[in-house]
Motif scaffolding. Structure first.
Motif, PDB file in Angstrom:
ATOM      1  N   THR A  72       0.913  -0.614  -0.224  1.00 47.87           N
ATOM      2  CA  THR A  72      -0.256  -0.160  -0.265  1.00 47.87           C
ATOM      3  C   THR A  72       0.331   1.369   0.262  1.00 47.87           C
ATOM      4  O   THR A  72       1.800   1.794   0.817  1.00 47.87           O
ATOM      5  CB  THR A  72      -0.973   0.304   1.174  1.00 47.87           C
ATOM      6  OG1 THR A  72      -1.482  -0.938   0.880  1.00 47.87           O
ATOM      7  CG2 THR A  72      -1.951   1.322   1.255  1.00 47.87           C
ATOM      8  N   ALA A  73       0.796   1.989  -0.438  1.00 46.92           N
ATOM      9  CA  ALA A  73       0.828   3.504  -0.757  1.00 46.92           C
ATOM     10  C   ALA A  73       0.404   4.703  -0.235  1.00 46.92           C
ATOM     11  O   ALA A  73       0.830   5.372   0.068  1.00 46.92           O
ATOM     12  CB  ALA A  73       1.628   3.418  -2.543  1.00 46.92           C
ATOM     13  N   ASN A  74      -1.097   4.531   0.242  1.00 44.48           N
ATOM     14  CA  ASN A  74      -1.565   5.719   0.627  1.00 44.48           C
ATOM     15  C   ASN A  74      -3.474   4.455   0.698  1.00 44.48           C
ATOM     16  O   ASN A  74      -3.896   4.361  -0.505  1.00 44.48           O
ATOM     17  CB  ASN A  74      -1.909   6.728  -0.778  1.00 44.48           C
ATOM     18  CG  ASN A  74      -2.464   7.894   0.023  1.00 44.48           C
ATOM     19  OD1 ASN A  74      -2.653   7.278   1.187  1.00 44.48           O
ATOM     20  ND2 ASN A  74      -2.907   8.822  -1.219  1.00 44.48           N
ATOM     21  N   PRO A  75      -3.340   4.521   1.875  1.00 42.77           N
ATOM     22  CA  PRO A  75      -4.697   3.775   2.401  1.00 42.77           C
ATOM     23  C   PRO A  75      -5.715   4.352   1.495  1.00 42.77           C
ATOM     24  O   PRO A  75      -6.172   5.872   2.013  1.00 42.77           O
ATOM     25  CB  PRO A  75      -4.530   3.952   3.653  1.00 42.77           C
ATOM     26  CG  PRO A  75      -2.560   3.860   4.383  1.00 42.77           C
ATOM     27  CD  PRO A  75      -2.492   4.493   2.670  1.00 42.77           C
ATOM     28  N   ASP A  76      -6.492   3.564   1.333  1.00 43.72           N
ATOM     29  CA  ASP A  76      -7.765   3.784   0.180  1.00 43.72           C
ATOM     30  C   ASP A  76      -8.840   3.563   2.239  1.00 43.72           C
ATOM     31  O   ASP A  76      -9.861   2.744   1.595  1.00 43.72           O
ATOM     32  CB  ASP A  76      -8.332   2.982  -0.873  1.00 43.72           C
ATOM     33  CG  ASP A  76      -9.763   3.409  -1.364  1.00 43.72           C
ATOM     34  OD1 ASP A  76     -10.167   4.515  -1.110  1.00 43.72           O
ATOM     35  OD2 ASP A  76      -9.610   2.402  -2.266  1.00 43.72           O
ATOM     36  N   ASN A  77      -8.366   4.314   2.789  1.00 47.06           N
ATOM     37  CA  ASN A  77      -9.776   4.469   3.792  1.00 47.06           C
ATOM     38  C   ASN A  77      -9.831   5.687   4.205  1.00 47.06           C
ATOM     39  O   ASN A  77      -9.259   6.173   4.992  1.00 47.06           O
ATOM     40  CB  ASN A  77      -8.890   2.966   5.211  1.00 47.06           C
ATOM     41  CG  ASN A  77      -9.366   3.546   6.223  1.00 47.06           C
ATOM     42  OD1 ASN A  77     -10.232   4.061   6.295  1.00 47.06           O
ATOM     43  ND2 ASN A  77      -8.686   2.410   6.986  1.00 47.06           N
ATOM     44  N   PRO A  78     -11.276   5.919   4.519  1.00 51.48           N
ATOM     45  CA  PRO A  78     -11.763   7.676   4.727  1.00 51.48           C
ATOM     46  C   PRO A  78     -11.269   7.461   6.185  1.00 51.48           C
ATOM     47  O   PRO A  78     -11.031   8.872   6.347  1.00 51.48           O
ATOM     48  CB  PRO A  78     -13.084   7.224   4.651  1.00 51.48           C
ATOM     49  CG  PRO A  78     -13.165   5.593   4.066  1.00 51.48           C
ATOM     50  CD  PRO A  78     -12.383   5.179   4.360  1.00 51.48           C
ATOM     51  N   GLU A  79     -11.740   6.603   7.166  1.00 50.22           N
ATOM     52  CA  GLU A  79     -10.530   6.780   8.388  1.00 50.22           C
ATOM     53  C   GLU A  79      -9.394   7.293   8.773  1.00 50.22           C
ATOM     54  O   GLU A  79      -9.374   8.418   9.042  1.00 50.22           O
ATOM     55  CB  GLU A  79     -11.885   6.039   9.411  1.00 50.22           C
ATOM     56  CG  GLU A  79     -11.086   5.665  10.765  1.00 50.22           C
ATOM     57  CD  GLU A  79     -10.606   4.651  11.584  1.00 50.22           C
ATOM     58  OE1 GLU A  79     -10.027   4.951  12.421  1.00 50.22           O
ATOM     59  OE2 GLU A  79     -10.892   3.647  11.154  1.00 50.22           O
ATOM     60  N   ASP A 107      -4.678  -0.105   6.696  1.00 48.02           N
ATOM     61  CA  ASP A 107      -4.572  -0.454   4.923  1.00 48.02           C
ATOM     62  C   ASP A 107      -5.543  -1.445   4.656  1.00 48.02           C
ATOM     63  O   ASP A 107      -5.305  -2.366   4.801  1.00 48.02           O
ATOM     64  CB  ASP A 107      -3.243  -0.311   4.733  1.00 48.02           C
ATOM     65  CG  ASP A 107      -2.333  -1.028   4.931  1.00 48.02           C
ATOM     66  OD1 ASP A 107      -2.424  -1.260   6.564  1.00 48.02           O
ATOM     67  OD2 ASP A 107      -1.319  -0.868   4.291  1.00 48.02           O
ATOM     68  N   PRO A 108      -6.661  -0.890   3.747  1.00 50.23           N
ATOM     69  CA  PRO A 108      -7.296  -2.453   3.058  1.00 50.23           C
ATOM     70  C   PRO A 108      -6.731  -3.320   2.219  1.00 50.23           C
ATOM     71  O   PRO A 108      -6.010  -2.271   1.623  1.00 50.23           O
ATOM     72  CB  PRO A 108      -8.925  -1.486   2.840  1.00 50.23           C
ATOM     73  CG  PRO A 108      -8.436  -0.177   3.283  1.00 50.23           C
ATOM     74  CD  PRO A 108      -7.238   0.385   3.349  1.00 50.23           C
ATOM     75  N   MET A 109      -6.604  -4.174   2.065  1.00 52.99           N
ATOM     76  CA  MET A 109      -5.915  -4.811   1.282  1.00 52.99           C
ATOM     77  C   MET A 109      -6.555  -5.706  -0.019  1.00 52.99           C
ATOM     78  O   MET A 109      -6.297  -5.890  -0.954  1.00 52.99           O
ATOM     79  CB  MET A 109      -5.209  -6.669   2.259  1.00 52.99           C
ATOM     80  CG  MET A 109      -4.138  -5.508   2.903  1.00 52.99           C
ATOM     81  SD  MET A 109      -2.873  -4.409   2.050  1.00 52.99           S
ATOM     82  CE  MET A 109      -1.804  -5.905   1.364  1.00 52.99           C
TER      83      MET A 109
END
Lengths: 257, 258
Positions: free
Chosen positions: B80-87, B169-171
């Motif tokens: 992951t380079a930038n977590p796709d997670n709003p929180e 980070d979501p995988m």
């Protein structure tokens, strides 16, 4: 078993091979231990090579130095890695490639250690592999014979020739331990045994490169080995590595076959 | 002549037999790889390696440390380079001012630590090599708090055996979050730090901001980024798919010493 396994015992059982005529005698060339260890090694090396190429494909580039990002570019790169027919498993599957590799690495090391201990204890090493003074003197002739693809016959075929002995010794005590050591160098935990020991070969990524080159050097050895097996009597050679029995023609036998 | 021909056809037969055997063996290996039993059998290798490596090196053996001259010009970001997670994105928007590291599970004193509180603790700086399971490596300078210091603050209970890192980070499409776990040998190792700086600057998002763990005697996937919570457990059987980490659940080894 050790005594039976000797290649040079003068009283090795000599039996007539009637279907080949009286000019041929067979004798017991390879001990059960050597045969078993040889074939286990064949399986282990095949799995290690193919799973190793699977692992290589996860980062199909080679660097020299302490890391992959030293500022210098990779000196070897494959855009798509090795084809799936030569990797284990076929297709990209690093996790499973590592399982195969790191399991068979143990088989390979235990098998190799057993071989070395056996060879010393049974005097297989001293009797069959250590070059004699006569061997050293015949080295020039042996090179010429190899280039001309001429192979010893009769009584001389009962012993390994000097180039064969030197090659086996180089592989057993040079190449194989080296490829293992370079594999260990890739382990972050084993690198802590003596911190910095991998710098002896230029760093961890150099060790990865050397692990790769040594693996292909082993492939080159196997290709030459199999070639020599094929042209010096494939059936006879295979039989001797399976049943132990090797047929030699007596000195006066007709060699036109 | 007749013998020669017989010999020739015998060789031909042997050659074909050999090729057919190899093809069948390879197909068998691939099928076995997808079975339930083979990965378990091969897993013996992992346990043997773990035992052997612990015999060959002490619990406190130190990873090599390098000089600034060895630093990689740019420290590679992987996974992951930038977590796709709003929180996570909300926390990043305020430079992690509202981020807190939770420490809970089998501890006497559950904690919530801010970045400032972590930075106020005694730090350790080390230049180490990061070995990725893929085969590459990079050298970076890390600054952070020894994990042992944080654990001592929280006071682990006697039943605690593993330290689990829960990440932001979501995988995958289901939103499975990254996680990892280590035992106490590695948790109390002097080079195991919770790093907030890389190469003398704030840890970039690409490398795990605001906090990532460094476990220098194992491979890169153990060194979880985007830390949110540290949980002490007696077993990780009930976390994720039960293998102790996101990549472990995909078939990678829990002990990543090689």
């Amino acid at each position: 078993m050790g005594i039976e396994g000797s290649m040079k015992l003068p009283d090795a059982p000599a039996t007539a091979a009637p279907e080949r005529g009286a000019a041929q005698r067979s004798y017991y060339r390879h001990s059960l231990a050597v045969r078993l260890l040889h074939w286990i090694n064949v399986v282990a090396l095949c799995v290690l090579l193919m799973s190793g190429l699977q692992i290589f494909n996860a980062h199909p580039a080679l660097n020299w130095g302490r890391s992959s990002y030293t500022g210098a570019p990779a000196f070897f790169e494959l855009a798509h890695g090795f084809p799936s027919w030569i990797t284990l498993p076929g297709g990209h599957w690093l996790a499973m490639g590592r399982r195969w590799h790191l399991f068979f690495a143990w088989i390979f090391v235990i098998n190799g250690l057993t071989y070395v201990i056996y060879s010393i204890a049974s005097r297989h090493l001293a009797r069959d592999l250590a070059p004699t003074r006569t061997d050293w003197r015949s080295i020039g002739r042996s090179i010429v014979d190899h280039v001309r693809l001429r192979h010893p016959t009769g009584e001389a075929a009962r012993r390994y020739n000097v180039l064969q002995k030197l090659t086996y010794l180089f592989v057993i005590f040079g190449l194989l331990p080296f490829v293992i050591l370079m594999g260990w160098a890739l382990s972050p935990r084993l690198d802590t045994v003596v911190p910095g020991w991998v710098d002896v070969v230029g760093g961890r990524q150099s060790a990865r490169t050397l692990h790769f080159i040594a693996a292909w050097a082993l492939v080159a050895f196997v290709l030459v080995h199999v070639f020599e097996v094929l042209i010096s009597g494939v059936i006879n050679n295979l039989r001797s590595m399976i049943t132990g029995r090797y047929v030699v023609e007596s000195e006066h036998a007709d060699r036109t076959r | 002549m007749r013998i020669a021909r017989a010999e020739h056809s015998r060789r031909h037969f042997l050659g074909r037999l050999g090729a057919a055997t190899v093809a069948a063996l390879l197909a068998g290996c691939d099928a076995a790889s997808r079975s339930a039993w083979l990965p378990k059998v091969l897993g013996v290798g992992e346990r043997a390696s773990r035992s052997a490596q612990r015999l060959a090196s002490s619990r406190r053996s130190m990873a090599q440390e390098f000089s600034p001259a060895d630093l990689s010009p740019q420290f590679r970001s992987n996974g992951t380079a930038n977590p796709d997670n709003p929180e996570y994105q909300a926390l990043a928007a305020t430079h992690f001012a509202d981020w807190r590291l939770k420490i809970d599970g089998l501890v006497e004193r559950p904690l919530k630590l801010s970045l400032q509180e972590l930075r106020a603790m005694a730090s350790r700086t080390q230049i180490t090599r990061h070995d990725c399971v893929e085969g590459w490596s990079a050298i970076g300078q890390w600054t952070g708090v020894p994990l042992s210091a944080v654990l001592r603050l929280a006071v682990p209970r006697p039943q605690a055996r593993y330290v689990v890192f829960h990440c932001a980070d979501p995988m995958d499409a289901q939103g499975t979050l990254y996680y990892e776990s280590i035992d106490f040998d590695d948790a109390y190792h002097p080079q195991t730090i919770l790093a907030y700086e890389l190469n003398g600057a704030l840890l970039p998002i690409a490398n795990g901001a605001p906090l990532r763990v460094r476990i220098e005697r194992q491979l890169g996937y153990k060194m979880a980024k985007y830390l949110m919570r540290i949980e002490l457990v007696s077993s990780f059987a009930n976390i994720g798919a039960g293998n102790g980490g996101y990549w472990e659940d995909q078939g990678y080894e829990w002990y990543a010493g090689i």
